[in-house]
Motif scaffolding. Structure first.
Motif, PDB file in Angstrom:
ATOM      1  N   UNK A 123       0.827  -1.210   0.000  1.00 36.77           N
ATOM      2  CA  UNK A 123       0.000   0.000   0.000  1.00 36.77           C
ATOM      3  C   UNK A 123       0.862   1.262   0.000  1.00 36.77           C
ATOM      4  N   UNK A 124       1.936   1.257   0.775  1.00 41.09           N
ATOM      5  CA  UNK A 124       2.848   2.409   0.808  1.00 41.09           C
ATOM      6  C   UNK A 124       3.418   2.651  -0.583  1.00 41.09           C
ATOM      7  N   UNK A 125       3.935   1.593  -1.202  1.00 43.14           N
ATOM      8  CA  UNK A 125       4.534   1.721  -2.535  1.00 43.14           C
ATOM      9  C   UNK A 125       3.533   2.235  -3.562  1.00 43.14           C
ATOM     10  N   UNK A 126       2.274   1.811  -3.453  1.00 45.39           N
ATOM     11  CA  UNK A 126       1.258   2.171  -4.444  1.00 45.39           C
ATOM     12  C   UNK A 126       0.630   3.542  -4.209  1.00 45.39           C
ATOM     13  N   UNK A 127       0.545   3.991  -2.959  1.00 39.26           N
ATOM     14  CA  UNK A 127      -0.315   5.141  -2.669  1.00 39.26           C
ATOM     15  C   UNK A 127       0.342   6.375  -2.059  1.00 39.26           C
ATOM     16  N   UNK A 128       1.476   6.230  -1.398  1.00 38.87           N
ATOM     17  CA  UNK A 128       2.029   7.369  -0.662  1.00 38.87           C
ATOM     18  C   UNK A 128       2.889   8.244  -1.593  1.00 38.87           C
ATOM     19  N   UNK A 129       2.606   9.565  -1.605  1.00 35.10           N
ATOM     20  CA  UNK A 129       3.361  10.470  -2.479  1.00 35.10           C
ATOM     21  C   UNK A 129       4.752  10.802  -1.925  1.00 35.10           C
ATOM     22  N   UNK A 130       5.645   9.828  -2.082  1.00 35.39           N
ATOM     23  CA  UNK A 130       7.053   9.981  -1.704  1.00 35.39           C
ATOM     24  C   UNK A 130       7.858   9.834  -2.984  1.00 35.39           C
ATOM     25  N   UNK A 131       8.860  10.689  -3.127  1.00 38.66           N
ATOM     26  CA  UNK A 131       9.653  10.699  -4.355  1.00 38.66           C
ATOM     27  C   UNK A 131      11.117  10.484  -4.010  1.00 38.66           C
ATOM     28  N   UNK A 132      11.782   9.640  -4.804  1.00 39.63           N
ATOM     29  CA  UNK A 132      13.185   9.355  -4.569  1.00 39.63           C
ATOM     30  C   UNK A 132      14.034   9.677  -5.782  1.00 39.63           C
ATOM     31  N   UNK A 133      15.123  10.410  -5.530  1.00 41.55           N
ATOM     32  CA  UNK A 133      16.120  10.662  -6.575  1.00 41.55           C
ATOM     33  C   UNK A 133      17.359   9.864  -6.213  1.00 41.55           C
ATOM     34  N   UNK A 134      17.752   8.971  -7.116  1.00 42.10           N
ATOM     35  CA  UNK A 134      18.941   8.162  -6.867  1.00 42.10           C
ATOM     36  C   UNK A 134      20.187   8.986  -7.182  1.00 42.10           C
TER      37      UNK A 134
END
Length: 147
Positions: A123-134
Motif C-alpha cells: 500500500x505504501x509503494x502504491x499510494x504514498x506520495x514519496x519521491x526518490x532521486x537516486x
C-alpha cells in the motif's frame, strides 16, 4: 471501530539500527503480543547506465503523505487483528546500505503480523506520495522508479 491516533511517520535521514532495536525493546512489556513482523527497506547499490547508486534522496508532499500513511494504518487495523503498528520512512539523503523504510507490526499471532506487513508495504509503494532521486555516479541524480 475506533480510529487510532495519527502518528508522525517521517524521520530525517536513515532509520538507525538503534532506533529499530529500541522500538523492539519498547514492546517487551506488551505481553498480549505473540508475534512481530518487521520490514526494513534498505538502499541498494544498483548498477545504472550512469553508474552505481550511492544513495537516494527522498522528498514528499508531507501533509498528504502523512494522511495517506494514516489511512493505510487504519485499513490495516480494520483488516487484520493487530496489537500495534508503526511505520517510519526517511526524508533526505539515505546512503546505500542504510534503512529508509521501517514497518513494525505486532499481533497476538504470526499470520496476522506477516499478512499485515506485506499489505502495508504494498500500500505504501502504491499510494504514498514519496519521491526518490537516486544519486548515481558522477552524473548526479536520476528519478527513481518505484518497483
Amino acid at each position: 471501530m475506533k480510529e487510532h491516533k495519527k502518528k508522525k511517520v517521517f524521520v530525517q535521514g536513515p532509520v538507525s539500527p538503534q532506533f529499530v532495536a529500541d522500538s523492539i525493546a519498547s514492546h517487551q512489556s506488551k505481553t498480549g503480543i505473540g508475534a512481530h513482523a518487521i520490514f526494513l527497506g534498505q538502499i541498494r547499490a544498483d548498477q545504472k547506465e550512469e553508474g552505481v547508486v550511492s544513495g537516494i534522496e527522498y522528498s514528499a508532499y508531507e501533509e498528504m503523505a502523512e494522511e495517506t500513511f494514516h489511512k493505510i494504518r487504519e485499513a490495516a487495523f480494520a483488516k487484520f487483528e493487530l496489537s500495534c503498528l508503526h511505520i517510519y520512512h526517511s526524508l533526505g539523503l539515505v546512503p546505500t546500505g542504510e534503512i529508509s523504510l521501517f514497518v513494525f507490526v505486532s499481533s497476538a499471532h504470526r499470520r496476522a503480523a506477516f499478512e499485515a506487513s506485506e499489505y502495508i508495504v504494498e500500500e505504501i509503494k502504491a499510494k504514498v506520495p514519496i519521491f526518490g532521486k537516486e544519486l548515481v555516479g558522477e552524473s548526479g541524480y536520476v528519478w527513481k522508479e518505484n518497483k
